[in-house]
Each structure stands twice: as C-alpha cells, then as structure tokens.
Motif scaffolding. Structure first.
Motif, PDB file in Angstrom:
ATOM      1  N   CYS A  65       2.779  -2.344   4.242  1.00  0.00           N
ATOM      2  CA  CYS A  65       1.827  -1.233   4.353  1.00  0.00           C
ATOM      3  C   CYS A  65       2.586   0.073   4.517  1.00  0.00           C
ATOM      4  CB  CYS A  65       0.897  -1.462   5.546  1.00  0.00           C
ATOM      5  SG  CYS A  65      -0.236  -2.840   5.307  1.00  0.00           S
ATOM      6  N   THR A  77       0.863  -1.188   0.000  1.00  0.00           N
ATOM      7  CA  THR A  77       0.000   0.000   0.000  1.00  0.00           C
ATOM      8  C   THR A  77       0.895   1.233   0.000  1.00  0.00           C
ATOM      9  OG1 THR A  77      -0.228   0.327   2.409  1.00  0.00           O
ATOM     10  CG2 THR A  77      -1.758  -1.237   1.345  1.00  0.00           C
ATOM     11  N   ALA A 111       1.329   2.935   3.059  1.00  0.00           N
ATOM     12  CA  ALA A 111       0.393   4.050   2.856  1.00  0.00           C
ATOM     13  C   ALA A 111       0.205   4.842   4.146  1.00  0.00           C
ATOM     14  CB  ALA A 111      -0.957   3.514   2.380  1.00  0.00           C
ATOM     15  N   LYS A 167       3.999  -0.035  18.606  1.00  0.00           N
ATOM     16  CA  LYS A 167       3.128  -0.153  17.425  1.00  0.00           C
ATOM     17  C   LYS A 167       3.195  -1.542  16.829  1.00  0.00           C
ATOM     18  CE  LYS A 167       2.374   3.452  15.258  1.00  0.00           C
ATOM     19  NZ  LYS A 167       2.591   4.729  14.567  1.00  0.00           N
ATOM     20  N   LYS A 174      -0.170  -3.720  16.542  1.00  0.00           N
ATOM     21  CA  LYS A 174      -0.725  -4.066  15.223  1.00  0.00           C
ATOM     22  C   LYS A 174      -0.578  -5.554  14.928  1.00  0.00           C
ATOM     23  CE  LYS A 174      -0.826   0.424  13.503  1.00  0.00           C
ATOM     24  NZ  LYS A 174      -1.735   1.111  12.597  1.00  0.00           N
ATOM     25  N   GLY A 227       4.938  -3.163   8.525  1.00  0.00           N
ATOM     26  CA  GLY A 227       4.283  -1.867   8.688  1.00  0.00           C
ATOM     27  C   GLY A 227       5.297  -0.746   8.767  1.00  0.00           C
ATOM     28  N   PRO A 277     -10.903   1.814   9.143  1.00  0.00           N
ATOM     29  CA  PRO A 277     -10.341   0.492   9.433  1.00  0.00           C
ATOM     30  C   PRO A 277      -8.823   0.566   9.379  1.00  0.00           C
ATOM     31  CG  PRO A 277     -11.216   0.552   7.200  1.00  0.00           C
ATOM     32  CD  PRO A 277     -11.634   1.843   7.861  1.00  0.00           C
ATOM     33  N   ASP A 278      -8.168  -0.238  10.220  1.00  0.00           N
ATOM     34  CA  ASP A 278      -6.708  -0.308  10.212  1.00  0.00           C
ATOM     35  C   ASP A 278      -6.283  -1.483   9.328  1.00  0.00           C
ATOM     36  OD1 ASP A 278      -3.949  -0.846  10.856  1.00  0.00           O
ATOM     37  OD2 ASP A 278      -4.216   0.444  12.609  1.00  0.00           O
ATOM     38  N   GLY A 311      -5.585   7.657   6.166  1.00  0.00           N
ATOM     39  CA  GLY A 311      -6.240   8.625   7.051  1.00  0.00           C
ATOM     40  C   GLY A 311      -6.846   7.902   8.249  1.00  0.00           C
ATOM     41  N   ASP A 312      -6.618   8.430   9.432  1.00  0.00           N
ATOM     42  CA  ASP A 312      -7.162   7.781  10.629  1.00  0.00           C
ATOM     43  C   ASP A 312      -8.675   7.927  10.702  1.00  0.00           C
ATOM     44  OD1 ASP A 312      -4.769   6.786  11.822  1.00  0.00           O
ATOM     45  OD2 ASP A 312      -4.218   8.856  12.284  1.00  0.00           O
TER      46      ASP A 312
HETATM   47  O1  C5P Z   1      -1.303   3.792  13.423  1.00  0.00           O
HETATM   48  P1  C5P Z   1      -0.332   4.398  12.477  1.00  0.00           P
HETATM   49  O2  C5P Z   1      -0.995   5.148  11.359  1.00  0.00           O
HETATM   50  O3  C5P Z   1       0.738   5.209  13.110  1.00  0.00           O
HETATM   51  O4  C5P Z   1       0.415   3.138  11.824  1.00  0.00           O
HETATM   52  C1  C5P Z   1       1.158   3.249  10.671  1.00  0.00           C
HETATM   53  C2  C5P Z   1       1.156   1.938   9.956  1.00  0.00           C
HETATM   54  O5  C5P Z   1      -0.146   1.379   9.905  1.00  0.00           O
HETATM   55  C3  C5P Z   1       1.563   2.069   8.514  1.00  0.00           C
HETATM   56  O6  C5P Z   1       2.153   0.847   8.101  1.00  0.00           O
HETATM   57  C4  C5P Z   1       0.230   2.299   7.806  1.00  0.00           C
HETATM   58  O7  C5P Z   1       0.295   1.936   6.446  1.00  0.00           O
HETATM   59  C5  C5P Z   1      -0.669   1.378   8.591  1.00  0.00           C
HETATM   60  N1  C5P Z   1      -2.074   1.810   8.682  1.00  0.00           N
HETATM   61  C6  C5P Z   1      -3.050   1.109   7.987  1.00  0.00           C
HETATM   62  N2  C5P Z   1      -4.356   1.484   8.107  1.00  0.00           N
HETATM   63  C7  C5P Z   1      -4.705   2.502   8.905  1.00  0.00           C
HETATM   64  C8  C5P Z   1      -3.727   3.213   9.610  1.00  0.00           C
HETATM   65  C9  C5P Z   1      -2.421   2.849   9.474  1.00  0.00           C
HETATM   66  O8  C5P Z   1      -2.713   0.167   7.242  1.00  0.00           O
HETATM   67  N3  C5P Z   1      -5.984   2.847   9.018  1.00  0.00           N
END
Ligand code: C5P
Length: 218
Positions: free
Chosen positions: A92, A14, A94, A159, A163, A144, A125-126, A97-98
């Motif tokens: 990952c 991503t 990308a 983290k 995760k 990540g 979604p994460d 956006g939170d």
């Molecule tokens: O939680 P945070 O954004 O700091 O974590 C960063 C990592 O989590 C990155 O690898 C980002 O691509 C991934 N991420 C994700 N989906 C989200 C938030 C973060 O895949 N909604």
C-alpha cells in the motif's frame, strides 16, 4: 527460477493520491505523485509477479506489463483492491485521503455573498488496515508506508502495530523534495527490526523492496 522469484505470485499495489469530491468540479487531494508505488509495481512485475496496480489520479504512465486499475476516491480504491483479491502480497503505497466530504454537492457550489460553506468531513476506510486484518483473504505479506516528519522509527513502529501489517516502509517527508521528488530515504521495519537504507532513487528503493519480497516468497 532465481531471476523470477515471484512468478506465479499475485501482487496488489496501491499508488498515487485520492481525489475526494467536494462538488462536481472541486476535490480534496494531496501531493502524492505515484512515482514510488508505480516503481514498486514495475519492480515486482520484473521479478515475475502478476501485478494489479490500483492507482489514484497521477500524471505518470501505467507501468508496462502491469494491470492498472484507475480510481479516484478512497472508496473506489478499496473496492478495486477487494475485487483484485486474492493476492500473495499487497503493497500500500497510495497516499489515501484520510477524509472525504460527507455529502458532496450534486451541483457546483455557488458563491452567494454569504458565509463560506463549511465542509463536513467523514473518515475514509483504511485500506491497509483492512488488508492486514486476519481472514481467509489476507495476503501472506502486507506492506505499508509511513510518511512522517519526525520521530520516524517510533511513529512507524506504532503504525505497524496499529495497522497490523507485516512490514512498514517509513520515510521522512520533513525535508523538501521527497513527496513528488525522485529520491527516497527509508527505514524498513519488520519482525527482524529496523533496516535503514541510504538515500536512493525511488526506482532503486522499489528494486530493493521487490528483492526483499522475492526472498520472502523464496
Ligand atoms: O495512516 P497513514 O495514512 O499514515 O498510513 C499510511 C499507510 O496506510 C500507507 O501504506 C497508506 O497507503 C495506507 N493507508 C490506506 N488507507 C487509508 C490510509 C492510509 O491504505 N485510508
């Protein structure tokens, strides 16, 4: 062979920001350029992997030899990642956006002279956490990123645990020019501990990461 250690492997990467609509003409975004994620996709392809790159809106070209899926929102990015499974490895990179606007307006919001609108946000979604969750479709290696402005090693380790991913590439974005810039200085966290890499171009970081992934699957 030695030169193409990832042939026969499928990698999902991503990259880029997401755009979360407020109304048909406005969105919430971030400063991610996609340079690091796109470079990783290209580096994995160079090692022989079949690569699916799921990219948010970026101003850079699709890497050659990589299947690129273009998305806008976090929800679309998750759906595209899930549609691309199964995979041997997921990276990952990308900047997802939170939050999204809970109920984006169907028509352009108008200034009516009254109070400015309040945006109600909902959590996205994460994608990294979902990919990392145990299950039959979990990639064998999930990587990540962690962008931090302080306490890099400590926050990145937390983290990684939270995760559930295997490796974290942590970078200090406190200085200027990292986000959107050409260089990156990272710390790689894995079961083997923390490895500090010197300041390198994003292409070099991608090459080193791809090499390490190649060795993992060797
Ligand atoms: O939680 P945070 O954004 O700091 O974590 C960063 C990592 O989590 C990155 O690898 C980002 O691509 C991934 N991420 C994700 N989906 C989200 C938030 C973060 O895949 N909604």
């Amino acid at each position: 062979g030695v030169a193409r250690p990832l042939s026969g492997r499928h990698a999902i990467v991503t990259s880029g920001p997401t755009h979360e609509p407020i109304d048909p003409v406005r969105y919430i975004a971030n400063r991610s350029s996609g340079k690091q994620g796109h470079a990783i996709a290209a580096a994995l392809a160079a090692l022989g992997a079949r690569v699916t790159l799921v990219s948010g809106p970026v101003g850079i070209a699709d890497p050659a030899g990589v299947q690129t899926v273009h998305v806008e929102t976090a929800a679309q990015m998750l759906a595209a990642v899930e549609a691309a499974l199964p995979a041997d490895v997921a990276v990952c990179a990308a900047a997802v956006g939170d939050w999204r606007v809970a109920a984006a307006a169907g028509q352009k919001m108008k200034k009516d002279g009254g109070a400015p609108p309040a945006l109600q946000l909902a959590e996205n979604p994460d994608i990294l956490a979902r990919l990392s969750a145990p299950g039959p479709l979990r990639p064998r290696l999930v990587v990540g990123f962690a962008a931090e402005t302080e306490h890099l090693a400590e926050y990145a380790a937390a983290k990684r645990a939270r995760k559930g991913c295997d490796w974290i590439v942590a970078n200090n974005v406190g200085g200027t020019g990292i986000m959107g810039g050409e260089e990156n200085e990272v710390l790689l966290l894995s079961d083997e501990g923390a490895q500090a890499w010197p300041k390198l171009s994003k292409r070099e970081v991608a090459g080193l990461l791809a090499d390490k992934i190649g060795k993992f699957f060797a």
